[in-house]
Write an enzyme that holds these catalytic residues in place. Structure first.
Site, PDB file in Angstrom:
ATOM      1  N   ASP A 236       0.791  -1.207   0.114  1.00 23.61           N
ATOM      2  CA  ASP A 236      -0.126   0.171  -0.167  1.00 23.61           C
ATOM      3  C   ASP A 236       0.832   1.301   0.013  1.00 23.61           C
ATOM      4  O   ASP A 236       1.914   1.433   0.676  1.00 23.61           O
ATOM      5  CB  ASP A 236      -0.748   0.076   1.302  1.00 23.61           C
ATOM      6  CG  ASP A 236      -1.860   1.105   1.274  1.00 23.61           C
ATOM      7  OD1 ASP A 236      -2.866   1.069   0.573  1.00 23.61           O
ATOM      8  OD2 ASP A 236      -1.595   2.130   1.950  1.00 23.61           O
TER       9      ASP A 236
ATOM     10  N   GLU B 170       1.646  -0.282  -5.000  1.00 26.50           N
ATOM     11  CA  GLU B 170       0.676   0.772  -5.188  1.00 26.50           C
ATOM     12  C   GLU B 170       1.381   2.115  -5.348  1.00 26.50           C
ATOM     13  O   GLU B 170       1.359   2.569  -4.366  1.00 26.50           O
ATOM     14  CB  GLU B 170      -0.687   0.781  -4.289  1.00 26.50           C
ATOM     15  CG  GLU B 170      -1.666   1.946  -4.447  1.00 26.50           C
ATOM     16  CD  GLU B 170      -2.435   2.338  -3.393  1.00 26.50           C
ATOM     17  OE1 GLU B 170      -3.535   2.638  -3.594  1.00 26.50           O
ATOM     18  OE2 GLU B 170      -1.786   2.398  -2.284  1.00 26.50           O
TER      19      GLU B 170
ATOM     20  N   ARG C 155     -17.858   0.418  -1.440  1.00 30.52           N
ATOM     21  CA  ARG C 155     -17.445  -0.783  -0.608  1.00 30.52           C
ATOM     22  C   ARG C 155     -18.792  -1.067   0.127  1.00 30.52           C
ATOM     23  O   ARG C 155     -18.927  -1.745   1.197  1.00 30.52           O
ATOM     24  CB  ARG C 155     -16.788  -0.111   0.935  1.00 30.52           C
ATOM     25  CG  ARG C 155     -15.194   0.172   0.244  1.00 30.52           C
ATOM     26  CD  ARG C 155     -14.580   1.161   1.503  1.00 30.52           C
ATOM     27  NE  ARG C 155     -13.259   1.605   0.822  1.00 30.52           N
ATOM     28  CZ  ARG C 155     -12.341   2.257   1.652  1.00 30.52           C
ATOM     29  NH1 ARG C 155     -12.875   2.755   2.892  1.00 30.52           N
ATOM     30  NH2 ARG C 155     -11.315   2.900   1.275  1.00 30.52           N
TER      31      ARG C 155
END
Length: 565
Positions: free
Chosen positions: A320, A349, A472
């Site tokens: 991340d 990422e 989400r």
């Protein structure tokens, strides 16, 4: 709808400022050639100096594998129109090293007036790892399913928690994921990227307070071990979502650091005004940025990597915000991973320019392909790019990156509007984009729910939006799934698995105009042609390649494939 993923570079003004700052001062930017040195290579380092002060000499001070000083040579001088000054390029070739060597160094520029030396890149420590840079062979055959644990499946026949907001806890668990492994395997996925599951009060898991345990709300260490073992038994590998840039403010080290100014944990963080202000992840005070150059912080993070890869059995890492930590940290992480699990797949990422992504070669196996995602979105969902412009992008994009650089592809993820939402919930456009994604070179990633038509209600940017939480929404199961979309994705997965040309072949554009595109994936065993119609009218298109010719009849916003042996 805006839907531009490169927010920090979204305007011409931002890009000009970025480029201007990139060429000011004494900058190395880890410019090494080759970018991933191997044994017998003598890597060439480049430093660019853009400042009024005259530089007399530049030196590379090597720290590992031994201490030594190597002088740079002035290579060329050029005029920088943007900064209205001269740029001087300095270079040096360092001695070759055997594979498995970690080379670490700093760069100092000495002004002609005798003033203090200037450290390149504001004092950054640079490094590179000597050895092959190819990703593991299995990664090119990977078809990855991204699972957001809280929103996937509760398990044991229980219903979702009652909720008032998308920020609430819906109740997904590791047990729920275990119970759905048969679904994942039957769909054809052979890898899972598991979003964070460390202890955390948030629904998303990115505010972790401990890197060596499991959030009790999601399950136990026994559950995560069972998940890994059961997935492996079904031919599914597990990728750990790992955050090295920051963690939650509930982490014991941060709590002690703000309580005790004499604590060794104080040096684990970057303080602006101790103890009330500190560097964070994009201004979120609950996410303090950690000092990865502190030896104890680095040891903590790397021990965690060893634990999850070696002891628990994860097969790789999705890193991340890999743009945050230094390249030196990623170099050491790569050396660590190569020692404990040589065939681990490690990708980052990095929401940045392709040039910046290439700077991670030799440190990571590759990076998520945000440039391709933006192009897919602009072409098939938003129609901001014609399909002929998309074809031109593909040609240049694939030429820019070496074949050994892993570029996992995706249509959406947990941080952006769902692709289906961006199309206006037009399943024709979702299918067409997915067909393109699954027939390009990068290993495809599917965010849970995309394959069954999960709908997003509002854009992340709407005034009444709950932000990223809008995408989400909980996973759909049973009759709530869109069976048509699901079966199309099942076919795509099986089609990619059945044709090595899609995983290992080279690409060739056969025909492109403003409405249609035909390209070939060419392999020694076969050639697969893919035709796409990004228009509201039926199109007939004939493509020719060597001795082969085929005419496609394409419905509006639809595609087709044709195989030759």
């Amino acid at each position: 709808m805006d839907d531009f993923v490169f927010g920090s570079l979204s305007t011409t003004e931002k890009r000009l400022k970025y480029y201007q700052e990139w060429r000011q001062g004494v900058k190395h930017h880890s410019q090494i050639y080759p970018r991933a040195p191997q044994a017998n290579d003598a890597p060439e380092l480049t430093v660019v100096v853009g400042q009024p002060q005259l530089i007399d000499r530049i030196e590379c001070e090597m720290m590992l594998p031994e201490t030594a000083v190597f002088p740079f040579t002035r290579a060329k001088t050029e005029w920088d129109l943007l900064n209205w000054q001269y740029l001087q390029h300095w270079q040096i070739a360092l001695p070759s090293q055997p594979n498995g060597t970690l080379v670490r160094y700093v760069i100092k520029a000495y002004p002609a007036d005798g003033s203090e030396p200037i450290l390149a890149d504001d004092g950054e420590v640079f490094s590179y790892y000597v050895g092959p840079s190819e990703p593991p062979a299995w990664s090119q055959d990977a078809i990855v399913y991204q699972i957001f644990p809280d929103r996937f499946y509760v398990g044991n026949g229980r219903a979702w928690n009652p909720t008032q907001s998308l920020n609430d806890i819906y109740g997904g668990t590791l047990r729920g994921i275990i119970q759905k492994l048969d679904y994942i395997a039957e769909m054809g996925f052979n890898a899972i990227w598991l979003n964070p599951f460390f202890p955390d009060e948030s629904h998303h898991g990115y505010h972790a307070s401990d890197y060596f345990s499991v959030n009790p709300r999601l399950g136990s260490m026994d559950d995560i071990q069972e998940l890994v073992n059961t997935a492996h038994s079904k031919g599914i590998r597990l990728l750990l979502d790992f955050v090295a840039n920051h963690w939650g403010s509930a982490h014991h080290s941060f709590q002690e650091a703000i309580r005790d100014p004499h604590s060794p944990y104080v040096d684990w963080y970057h303080w602006i005004d101790y103890p009330v202000d500190y560097e964070t992840f994009f201004g979120v005070m609950e996410l303090p940025q950690v000092n990865v150059n502190n030896p104890d912080v680095r040891d903590y993070l790397l021990r965690s990597i060893r634990f999850w890869l070696a002891d628990i059995g994860f097969d790789g890492l999705r890193l991340d915000y890999a743009l945050g930590p230094t390249h030196d940290f990623w170099t050491e992480l790569r050396a660590t991973v190569k020692q404990i699990k040589p065939d681990a797949w490690v990708f980052g990422e990095v929401v940045e320019t392709p040039t910046t992504l290439l700077g991670y070669e030799g440190r990571l196996d590759g990076c998520l392909d945000f440039s391709l995602e933006q192009a897919l979105r602009d072409t098939f969902a938003l129609q901001r790019m014609t399909i002929s412009e998309f074809a031109s992008f593909l040609i240049k994009h694939e030429r820019f990156f070496p074949e050994t650089y892993s570029r996992p592809s995706f249509l959406d993820n947990h941080d952006m509007n769902r692709f289906y939402f961006a199309t206006g919930h037009d399943k024709r456009k979702l299918k067409l984009a997915a067909l393109c994604q699954f027939t390009l070179v990068g290993p495809p990633i599917i965010y849970n729910g995309t394959e069954v038509g999960v709908r997003q209600l509002r854009s992340m940017s709407d005034p009444n939006s709950e932000g990223m939480e809008e995408n989400r929404q909980p996973m759909l199961w049973g009759d709530d799934q869109d069976a048509d979309i699901r079966e199309y994705f099942r076919w795509l997965i099986q089609f990619r698995k059945a044709h090595p040309a899609l995983r290992h072949g080279r690409s060739k554009i056969l025909q492109a105009d403003d409405h249609t595109l035909v390209y070939a994936r060419v392999h020694a065993e076969e050639t697969v042609w893919v035709a796409l119609n990004a228009s509201d009218e039926m199109r007939k298109v004939t493509a020719v390649y060597h001795n082969h010719q085929h005419t496609f009849t394409l419905q509006p916003w639809a595609g087709d494939v044709h195989c030759f042996e």
